[in-house]
Design a protein around this motif. Structure first.
Motif, PDB file in Angstrom:
ATOM      1  N   LEU A 115       9.881 -23.017  25.193  1.00 32.09           N
ATOM      2  CA  LEU A 115      10.537 -22.889  26.491  1.00 32.09           C
ATOM      3  C   LEU A 115      10.383 -24.181  27.297  1.00 32.09           C
ATOM      4  O   LEU A 115       9.436 -24.942  27.093  1.00 32.09           O
ATOM      5  N   PRO A 116      11.295 -24.429  28.227  1.00 33.06           N
ATOM      6  CA  PRO A 116      11.246 -25.685  28.984  1.00 33.06           C
ATOM      7  C   PRO A 116       9.972 -25.880  29.795  1.00 33.06           C
ATOM      8  O   PRO A 116       9.444 -26.997  29.854  1.00 33.06           O
ATOM      9  N   ARG A 117       9.467 -24.820  30.426  1.00 32.63           N
ATOM     10  CA  ARG A 117       8.354 -24.981  31.350  1.00 32.63           C
ATOM     11  C   ARG A 117       7.158 -24.072  31.064  1.00 32.63           C
ATOM     12  O   ARG A 117       6.083 -24.274  31.625  1.00 32.63           O
ATOM     13  N   GLN A 118       7.337 -23.088  30.233  1.00 34.47           N
ATOM     14  CA  GLN A 118       6.283 -22.102  29.998  1.00 34.47           C
ATOM     15  C   GLN A 118       5.837 -22.109  28.539  1.00 34.47           C
ATOM     16  O   GLN A 118       6.577 -22.555  27.655  1.00 34.47           O
ATOM     17  N   HIS A 119       4.640 -21.599  28.300  1.00 32.74           N
ATOM     18  CA  HIS A 119       4.248 -21.326  26.921  1.00 32.74           C
ATOM     19  C   HIS A 119       4.168 -19.817  26.721  1.00 32.74           C
ATOM     20  O   HIS A 119       3.976 -19.052  27.665  1.00 32.74           O
ATOM     21  N   ILE A 120       4.322 -19.400  25.470  1.00 31.15           N
ATOM     22  CA  ILE A 120       4.288 -17.991  25.088  1.00 31.15           C
ATOM     23  C   ILE A 120       3.025 -17.786  24.269  1.00 31.15           C
ATOM     24  O   ILE A 120       2.928 -18.229  23.124  1.00 31.15           O
ATOM     25  N   ILE A 121       2.034 -17.129  24.858  1.00 28.95           N
ATOM     26  CA  ILE A 121       0.742 -16.934  24.203  1.00 28.95           C
ATOM     27  C   ILE A 121       0.662 -15.488  23.721  1.00 28.95           C
ATOM     28  O   ILE A 121       0.763 -14.554  24.513  1.00 28.95           O
ATOM     29  N   ILE A 122       0.502 -15.312  22.417  1.00 27.68           N
ATOM     30  CA  ILE A 122       0.567 -13.986  21.803  1.00 27.68           C
ATOM     31  C   ILE A 122      -0.814 -13.544  21.335  1.00 27.68           C
ATOM     32  O   ILE A 122      -1.465 -14.215  20.537  1.00 27.68           O
ATOM     33  N   MET A 123      -1.257 -12.394  21.847  1.00 25.63           N
ATOM     34  CA  MET A 123      -2.533 -11.799  21.459  1.00 25.63           C
ATOM     35  C   MET A 123      -2.268 -10.452  20.792  1.00 25.63           C
ATOM     36  O   MET A 123      -1.423  -9.684  21.251  1.00 25.63           O
ATOM     37  N   GLU A 124      -2.993 -10.166  19.722  1.00 28.58           N
ATOM     38  CA  GLU A 124      -2.793  -8.924  18.979  1.00 28.58           C
ATOM     39  C   GLU A 124      -4.056  -8.074  19.000  1.00 28.58           C
ATOM     40  O   GLU A 124      -5.172  -8.573  18.813  1.00 28.58           O
ATOM     41  N   LYS A 125      -3.886  -6.790  19.232  1.00 28.70           N
ATOM     42  CA  LYS A 125      -5.014  -5.853  19.217  1.00 28.70           C
ATOM     43  C   LYS A 125      -5.508  -5.690  17.791  1.00 28.70           C
ATOM     44  O   LYS A 125      -4.734  -5.398  16.864  1.00 28.70           O
ATOM     45  N   THR A 126      -6.799  -5.855  17.587  1.00 29.69           N
ATOM     46  CA  THR A 126      -7.355  -5.759  16.242  1.00 29.69           C
ATOM     47  C   THR A 126      -7.268  -4.318  15.738  1.00 29.69           C
ATOM     48  O   THR A 126      -7.441  -3.369  16.504  1.00 29.69           O
ATOM     49  N   VAL A 127      -6.997  -4.176  14.468  1.00 33.95           N
ATOM     50  CA  VAL A 127      -6.720  -2.868  13.879  1.00 33.95           C
ATOM     51  C   VAL A 127      -7.895  -1.920  13.999  1.00 33.95           C
ATOM     52  O   VAL A 127      -7.723  -0.706  14.133  1.00 33.95           O
ATOM     53  N   ASP A 128      -9.119  -2.444  13.966  1.00 31.92           N
ATOM     54  CA  ASP A 128     -10.285  -1.571  14.006  1.00 31.92           C
ATOM     55  C   ASP A 128     -10.637  -1.099  15.409  1.00 31.92           C
ATOM     56  O   ASP A 128     -11.565  -0.339  15.604  1.00 31.92           O
ATOM     57  N   GLN A 129      -9.855  -1.530  16.423  1.00 34.96           N
ATOM     58  CA  GLN A 129     -10.107  -1.077  17.789  1.00 34.96           C
ATOM     59  C   GLN A 129      -9.419   0.286  17.984  1.00 34.96           C
ATOM     60  O   GLN A 129      -8.207   0.390  17.879  1.00 34.96           O
ATOM     61  N   LYS A 130     -10.180   1.336  18.254  1.00 36.09           N
ATOM     62  CA  LYS A 130      -9.643   2.699  18.310  1.00 36.09           C
ATOM     63  C   LYS A 130      -9.487   3.227  19.730  1.00 36.09           C
ATOM     64  O   LYS A 130      -9.032   4.353  19.917  1.00 36.09           O
ATOM     65  N   LYS A 131      -9.884   2.471  20.728  1.00 35.08           N
ATOM     66  CA  LYS A 131      -9.775   2.956  22.106  1.00 35.08           C
ATOM     67  C   LYS A 131      -8.337   2.919  22.562  1.00 35.08           C
ATOM     68  O   LYS A 131      -7.567   2.101  22.150  1.00 35.08           O
TER      69      LYS A 131
ATOM     70  N   LYS B  73      -6.225  -0.530  25.798  1.00 30.74           N
ATOM     71  CA  LYS B  73      -6.262   0.897  25.488  1.00 30.74           C
ATOM     72  C   LYS B  73      -4.854   1.462  25.295  1.00 30.74           C
ATOM     73  O   LYS B  73      -4.644   2.397  24.526  1.00 30.74           O
ATOM     74  N   ALA B  74      -3.887   0.888  25.990  1.00 31.98           N
ATOM     75  CA  ALA B  74      -2.509   1.376  25.904  1.00 31.98           C
ATOM     76  C   ALA B  74      -1.791   0.905  24.636  1.00 31.98           C
ATOM     77  O   ALA B  74      -0.801   1.508  24.214  1.00 31.98           O
ATOM     78  N   LEU B  75      -2.304  -0.161  24.017  1.00 34.06           N
ATOM     79  CA  LEU B  75      -1.661  -0.700  22.814  1.00 34.06           C
ATOM     80  C   LEU B  75      -1.961   0.133  21.575  1.00 34.06           C
ATOM     81  O   LEU B  75      -3.058   0.662  21.413  1.00 34.06           O
ATOM     82  N   LYS B  76      -0.986   0.200  20.691  1.00 31.94           N
ATOM     83  CA  LYS B  76      -1.235   0.719  19.354  1.00 31.94           C
ATOM     84  C   LYS B  76      -2.081  -0.311  18.599  1.00 31.94           C
ATOM     85  O   LYS B  76      -2.071  -1.497  18.948  1.00 31.94           O
ATOM     86  N   PRO B  77      -2.817   0.096  17.556  1.00 28.17           N
ATOM     87  CA  PRO B  77      -3.488  -0.907  16.724  1.00 28.17           C
ATOM     88  C   PRO B  77      -2.449  -1.892  16.183  1.00 28.17           C
ATOM     89  O   PRO B  77      -1.413  -1.494  15.667  1.00 28.17           O
ATOM     90  N   GLY B  78      -2.710  -3.163  16.357  1.00 29.51           N
ATOM     91  CA  GLY B  78      -1.737  -4.168  15.943  1.00 29.51           C
ATOM     92  C   GLY B  78      -0.708  -4.480  17.014  1.00 29.51           C
ATOM     93  O   GLY B  78       0.124  -5.377  16.837  1.00 29.51           O
ATOM     94  N   GLY B  79      -0.758  -3.766  18.140  1.00 34.58           N
ATOM     95  CA  GLY B  79       0.148  -4.048  19.250  1.00 34.58           C
ATOM     96  C   GLY B  79      -0.167  -5.394  19.887  1.00 34.58           C
ATOM     97  O   GLY B  79      -1.265  -5.937  19.715  1.00 34.58           O
ATOM     98  N   LYS B  80       0.774  -5.936  20.633  1.00 36.13           N
ATOM     99  CA  LYS B  80       0.635  -7.297  21.160  1.00 36.13           C
ATOM    100  C   LYS B  80       0.744  -7.357  22.681  1.00 36.13           C
ATOM    101  O   LYS B  80       1.479  -6.595  23.293  1.00 36.13           O
ATOM    102  N   ILE B  81      -0.009  -8.278  23.241  1.00 30.88           N
ATOM    103  CA  ILE B  81       0.147  -8.671  24.639  1.00 30.88           C
ATOM    104  C   ILE B  81       0.700 -10.091  24.631  1.00 30.88           C
ATOM    105  O   ILE B  81       0.146 -10.970  23.981  1.00 30.88           O
ATOM    106  N   VAL B  82       1.795 -10.290  25.343  1.00 30.63           N
ATOM    107  CA  VAL B  82       2.445 -11.603  25.368  1.00 30.63           C
ATOM    108  C   VAL B  82       2.355 -12.177  26.786  1.00 30.63           C
ATOM    109  O   VAL B  82       2.876 -11.595  27.739  1.00 30.63           O
ATOM    110  N   PHE B  83       1.681 -13.308  26.899  1.00 31.10           N
ATOM    111  CA  PHE B  83       1.556 -14.012  28.170  1.00 31.10           C
ATOM    112  C   PHE B  83       2.612 -15.119  28.211  1.00 31.10           C
ATOM    113  O   PHE B  83       2.618 -16.003  27.351  1.00 31.10           O
TER     114      PHE B  83
END
Length: 244
Positions: free
Chosen positions: A228-244, A177-187
Motif C-alpha cells: 500500500l502507498p502509506r500503510q503496512h498490512i501486518i498479519i497475525m494468526e491465532k495458534t491452533v493449540d489456543q482453545k480460549k 477469544k473471538a477468533l477460530k483456531p487459525g483465525g487472523k487479526i490484520v493490522f
C-alpha cells in the motif's frame, strides 16, 4: 546443632511470610502529564495512545481521494477472503470497509461491524438498509470488549484503529477469544518507519511496535505486506493449540 536450628527457624519464617510482601508487578499502563497533544497521556509498552477520531470525522473516512492515497481495493484483494467466511471490521466507523468485506464474503458469509461510538453504528445501520445488505451485523462494543461471539471469527480487520485503543491489552485478549483456531487479526496502520507519510506521529505505528505488543498473546506473525502507498498490512494468526 545451633546452625541447623537457625536454618530450620529461617525456613519456617519464610514459609509464614504474608503474600503481600511479594514484589508487585509493574502496572500495565502508565500515565504522564507531559505528553503529545494528539495523545491521551496514557502509555502502553512505551507507546502513547492516540486520541480517538470522533464521528464528526466521517467525511474524512469517505473522502474520494482515499482510493489514490491508500489503495483500499488492493487491500481487499490482499486479504484473500472467500465466500462464507465470518469476518469483523473492528472500528468500522461509517462502514467504508464493512461493505467491501460484505461483497467479498457474500450472502453465505457474515460481517460484524464493531464500533464504540453509537453515532457511527447508527450511520452504518442506515447505510446497510439503504443498500439492502443483509449479511452485516452492527455491534456497539466497549473500550475493553468488542462483544464478538467466541471462537466464531475467521478474520478481524483493523484499519488505522489499533493505535487509538484505550485498553489495547484487553481488546486484543478479547479478539483472540473471538477468533477460530487459525483465525487472523490484520493490522493496517500508517507506517511509523516512514517520516514522509503525512500523518501525525501518534496515528502511525511501526511494525516492530505492533509485534512487541502482540508478544503476550497466542499469535504468530504470518507476515507483513508493504503493497500500500502509506500503510503496512501486518498479519497475525491465532495458534491452533489456543482453545480460549
Amino acid at each position: 546443632m545451633s546452625i541447623l536450628i537457625s536454618f530450620i527457624l529461617f525456613c519456617c519464617a519464610t514459609a509464614e511470610q504474608p503474600q503481600g510482601t511479594a514484589k508487585t508487578e509493574k502496572p500495565r499502563y502508565e500515565f504522564k502529564q507531559n505528553h503529545d497533544p494528539d495523545g491521551i497521556g496514557k502509555f502502553y509498552m512505551n507507546r502513547e495512545i492516540a486520541q480517538v477520531m470522533g464521528h464528526l470525522g466521517i467525511g474524512w473516512l469517505e473522502r474520494p481521494e482515499r482510493e489514490q492515497e491508500e489503495a483500499p481495493t488492493k487491500l481487499m484483494k490482499a486479504l484473500n477472503l472467500k465466500p462464507g467466511m465470518v469476518v469483523c471490521d473492528l472500528g468500522a466507523g461509517s462502514g467504508y470497509f464493512t461493505f467491501r468485506l460484505s461483497k467479498q464474503v457474500g450472502n453465505t458469509g457474515k460481517v460484524y461491524a464493531v464500533d464504540i461510538q453509537p453515532e457511527m453504528c447508527e450511520v452504518l445501520d442506515k447505510r446497510a438498509k439503504q443498500l439492502k445488505i443483509t449479511n452485516v451485523e452492527t455491534v456497539l462494543g466497549t473500550e475493553k470488549d468488542p462483544k464478538l461471539p467466541a471462537a466464531a471469527i475467521d478474520l478481524i480487520l483493523m484499519v488505522d484503529v489499533y493505535h487509538e485503543f484505550n485498553y489495547p491489552y484487553e481488546m486484543i485478549e478479547a479478539m483472540v477469544k473471538a477468533l477460530k483456531p487459525g483465525g487472523k487479526i490484520v493490522f493496517v496502520e500508517y507506517r511509523g518507519e516512514d517520516a514522509w507519510v503525512p500523518i501525525k506521529p501518534l496515528h502511525k505505528m511501526t511494525e516492530r511496535q505492533v509485534l512487541i505488543e502482540m508478544e503476550p498473546f497466542p499469535l504468530k506473525h504470518k507476515g507483513t505486506l508493504r503493497i500500500l502507498p502509506r500503510q503496512h498490512i501486518i498479519i497475525m494468526e491465532k495458534t491452533v493449540d489456543q482453545k480460549k
